[in-house]
Design an enzyme around this catalytic site. Structure first.
Site, PDB file in Angstrom:
ATOM      1  N   GLY A   8      21.752   6.165   7.151  1.00  0.00           N
ATOM      2  CA  GLY A   8      22.923   6.424   7.997  1.00  0.00           C
ATOM      3  C   GLY A   8      22.970   7.818   8.583  1.00  0.00           C
ATOM      4  N   GLY A  63      20.401   9.161  10.064  1.00  0.00           N
ATOM      5  CA  GLY A  63      19.364   9.220  11.108  1.00  0.00           C
ATOM      6  C   GLY A  63      19.938   9.066  12.498  1.00  0.00           C
ATOM      7  N   TYR A  78       3.233  -0.036   9.970  1.00  0.00           N
ATOM      8  CA  TYR A  78       4.690   0.035  10.189  1.00  0.00           C
ATOM      9  C   TYR A  78       5.233  -1.332  10.584  1.00  0.00           C
ATOM     10  CZ  TYR A  78       9.054   0.931  12.724  1.00  0.00           C
ATOM     11  OH  TYR A  78      10.351   0.871  13.188  1.00  0.00           O
TER      12      TYR A  78
HETATM   13  N1  LIG Z   1      14.240   4.612  17.056  1.00  0.00           N
HETATM   14  C1  LIG Z   1      13.499   3.586  17.450  1.00  0.00           C
HETATM   15  O1  LIG Z   1      12.847   3.627  18.508  1.00  0.00           O
HETATM   16  C2  LIG Z   1      13.463   2.311  16.656  1.00  0.00           C
HETATM   17  C3  LIG Z   1      12.818   1.189  17.215  1.00  0.00           C
HETATM   18  C4  LIG Z   1      12.743   0.018  16.472  1.00  0.00           C
HETATM   19  C5  LIG Z   1      13.317  -0.034  15.211  1.00  0.00           C
HETATM   20  N2  LIG Z   1      13.930   1.057  14.690  1.00  0.00           N
HETATM   21  C6  LIG Z   1      14.470   0.953  13.338  1.00  0.00           C
HETATM   22  O2  LIG Z   1      15.792   1.490  13.299  1.00  0.00           O
HETATM   23  C7  LIG Z   1      16.026   2.103  12.035  1.00  0.00           C
HETATM   24  C8  LIG Z   1      16.592   3.489  12.218  1.00  0.00           C
HETATM   25  O3  LIG Z   1      15.696   4.249  12.988  1.00  0.00           O
HETATM   26  P1  LIG Z   1      16.074   5.683  13.564  1.00  0.00           P
HETATM   27  O4  LIG Z   1      15.496   5.751  14.924  1.00  0.00           O
HETATM   28  O5  LIG Z   1      17.506   5.981  13.338  1.00  0.00           O
HETATM   29  O6  LIG Z   1      15.148   6.573  12.636  1.00  0.00           O
HETATM   30  P2  LIG Z   1      15.481   7.976  11.915  1.00  0.00           P
HETATM   31  O7  LIG Z   1      14.197   8.433  11.337  1.00  0.00           O
HETATM   32  O8  LIG Z   1      16.234   8.880  12.813  1.00  0.00           O
HETATM   33  O9  LIG Z   1      16.468   7.508  10.768  1.00  0.00           O
HETATM   34  C9  LIG Z   1      16.021   6.893   9.591  1.00  0.00           C
HETATM   35  C10 LIG Z   1      16.798   7.508   8.459  1.00  0.00           C
HETATM   36  O10 LIG Z   1      16.354   6.883   7.254  1.00  0.00           O
HETATM   37  C11 LIG Z   1      16.236   7.897   6.273  1.00  0.00           C
HETATM   38  N3  LIG Z   1      15.259   7.433   5.288  1.00  0.00           N
HETATM   39  C12 LIG Z   1      13.923   7.261   5.456  1.00  0.00           C
HETATM   40  N4  LIG Z   1      13.374   6.802   4.323  1.00  0.00           N
HETATM   41  C13 LIG Z   1      14.398   6.672   3.436  1.00  0.00           C
HETATM   42  C14 LIG Z   1      14.477   6.257   2.087  1.00  0.00           C
HETATM   43  N5  LIG Z   1      13.374   5.879   1.405  1.00  0.00           N
HETATM   44  N6  LIG Z   1      15.671   6.248   1.473  1.00  0.00           N
HETATM   45  C15 LIG Z   1      16.804   6.621   2.142  1.00  0.00           C
HETATM   46  N7  LIG Z   1      16.782   7.045   3.421  1.00  0.00           N
HETATM   47  C16 LIG Z   1      15.602   7.069   4.044  1.00  0.00           C
HETATM   48  C17 LIG Z   1      15.804   9.142   7.007  1.00  0.00           C
HETATM   49  O11 LIG Z   1      16.131  10.327   6.310  1.00  0.00           O
HETATM   50  C18 LIG Z   1      16.553   9.008   8.319  1.00  0.00           C
HETATM   51  O12 LIG Z   1      17.793   9.704   8.275  1.00  0.00           O
HETATM   52  C19 LIG Z   1      14.713   2.020  11.276  1.00  0.00           C
HETATM   53  O13 LIG Z   1      14.782   0.930  10.394  1.00  0.00           O
HETATM   54  C20 LIG Z   1      13.678   1.755  12.336  1.00  0.00           C
HETATM   55  O14 LIG Z   1      12.592   1.012  11.811  1.00  0.00           O
HETATM   56  C21 LIG Z   1      14.022   2.236  15.381  1.00  0.00           C
END
Ligand SMILES: NC(=O)c1ccc[n+]([C@@H]2O[C@H](COP(=O)([O-])OP(=O)(O)OC[C@H]3O[C@@H](n4cnc5c(N)ncnc54)[C@H](O)[C@@H]3O)[C@@H](O)[C@H]2O)c1
Length: 378
Positions: free
Chosen positions: A28, A30, A205
């Site tokens: 949350g 992120g 991934y």
């Molecule tokens: N941003 C994109 O382009 C995109 C595209 C497709 C899917 N997604 C998916 O959306 C979701 C969020 O992505 P985002 O862009 O906000 O990424 P982000 O990296 O900004 O946020 C992910 C968050 O998860 C936290 N995190 C990572 N590993 C963790 C763990 N083991 N335990 C607890 N927290 C953990 C990180 O600290 C981070 O705050 C992810 O599941 C990602 O696979 C994102």
């Protein structure tokens, strides 16, 4: 009274009579989590973010300024069963939005254990905790990725659909970028739709995201929990970590071009992506939450704009914004990169009553304004 360790933890202490309903947002803190939270708070929900504040995303591992004050942040890894015990002694999750993940596509090839731990074992640890505490959420939303499709579906010259395998290292080294039909003729990529496009990940991934989907589906079947899986295309926009070198090519291009650097465009420049603005992703998530699936139903929907932008077009547009030199096509490549990605969002529009609003040009200007305000441009 359950509490939690760690200076960034703001989980509200309660006694067992006060166990209160709320929304749990893993990951949350992120990019997507911070943008989603204000709307969750506006619904009047108690919002608990569970996030390990991964150093790669959050240098200094501080609570992000963009995370609204009303969100209770538990600094914990989703693979930590004891942390889940503390959380579930405080909050009864009505809704779970599962965002926590390691998201580096290229990085996942060399750090596959790290990706599998967070994405796969993190998911199973969370689900086991719900069962252990006898709390079945009313709805679980998973942000999956277009990476589960790998190269997706292509159409050959005879009009037949085929699913090409990932491009091999040898093929990429020959500069043989595009897929061809089974007879060797030209082929074109088709937009992906979860209802018709077969998943076939081309990266670790992508495989871990598909594993999340499958595991959550198995679990939800057994416990009759409604599940929504949103397969997101490439998300960009204000709030995306400008520090993370493994994700966010749009942000990276803006930063490099603002310093007057020449953008290095891989392959022949014609890699295609569906860049979707964060506001459109957040509105899709809220629409999904407002219109949950029926009991016991799983639904999988695609979230993008439905429009493709080549990396060369994106690079040229961004270079022009900063008067940077014209981008150079270098012919470099990354194993695991897919050639073409664009979503067919017609079912998502119909099912969620949702509409993507941002063009890439408008979204890019919005990102630039945010980066400039934050002092991230050169
Ligand atoms: N941003 C994109 O382009 C995109 C595209 C497709 C899917 N997604 C998916 O959306 C979701 C969020 O992505 P985002 O862009 O906000 O990424 P982000 O990296 O900004 O946020 C992910 C968050 O998860 C936290 N995190 C990572 N590993 C963790 C763990 N083991 N335990 C607890 N927290 C953990 C990180 O600290 C981070 O705050 C992810 O599941 C990602 O696979 C994102």
């Amino acid at each position: 009274m359950p509490g939690c360790g760690g200076s960034a933890c703001s989980l509200r202490p309660v006694n067992s009579e006060q166990l209160s309903p709320g929304v749990i947002v893993t990951g949350g803190a992120g990019f997507i989590g911070c943008a989603l939270s204000p709307g969750l708070l506006e619904r009047g929900s108690r919002v608990v973010a569970v996030d390990s504040l991964l150093e790669q995303v959050h240098p200094g591992q501080q609570r992000p300024e963009a995370l609204p004050d009303g969100v209770e942040l538990v600094t914990a890894d989703v693979t930590d069963a004891a942390a889940w015990d503390r959380i579930l002694e405080s909050v009864r999750p009505e809704l779970v939005v599962h965002l926590a993940a390691e998201t580096g596509t290229g990085q996942s090839l060399t750090e596959s254990t790290r990706h599998a731990m967070s994405n796969v074992v993190g998911t199973t640890t969370m689900l086991d905790a719900f069962v252990r505490h006898d709390v079945l959420p009313g709805h679980v939303v998973l942000t999956s990725s277009r990476a589960v499709y790998g190269e997706g579906a292509w159409l050959d010259a005879e009009g037949n659909v085929f699913n090409p395998p990932p491009r091999s290292h040898a093929q990429l080294e020959r500069g043989d970028w595009d897929h061809r039909g089974p007879g060797g003729g030209a082929a074109v990529a088709r937009p992906t739709d979860a209802a018709t496009t077969q998943p076939n990940p081309a990266s670790v991934y992508g495989s871990t995201k598909l594993a999340q989907e499958l595991i959550l589906g198995n679990w939800a079947d057994a416990f009759s929990v409604p599940v929504s899986v949103l397969r997101l295309q490439n998300v960009y926009g204000p709030g995306q970590s400008p520090h993370n070198p493994y994700t966010g090519i749009v942000t990276l291009f803006h930063r490099l071009a603002s310093r007057g650097e020449t953008l290095d465009v891989y392959e022949d420049g014609l890699i295609g992506r569906d860049f979707v603005h964060i506001d459109d992703v957040v509105s899709a998530l809220h629409a999904c939450i407002e219109r949950p699936p029926a009991a016991e139903e799983h639904r999988t929907l695609d979230v993008g704009t439905g429009a493709v932008t080549t990396i060369l077009d994106a690079a040229q547009m961004i270079a022009q914004m900063y008067d940077a030199p014209m981008p150079q096509i270098s012919g470099k490549f990354r194993d695991g990169d897919v050639r073409h990605a664009v979503a067919d969002v017609s079912r998502t529009r119909a099912d969620l009553g949702w509409e993507p609003r941002w063009s890439f040009e408008g979204g890019s200007a919005d990102l630039s304004t945010w980066l400039r305000k934050g002092g991230f441009l050169g």
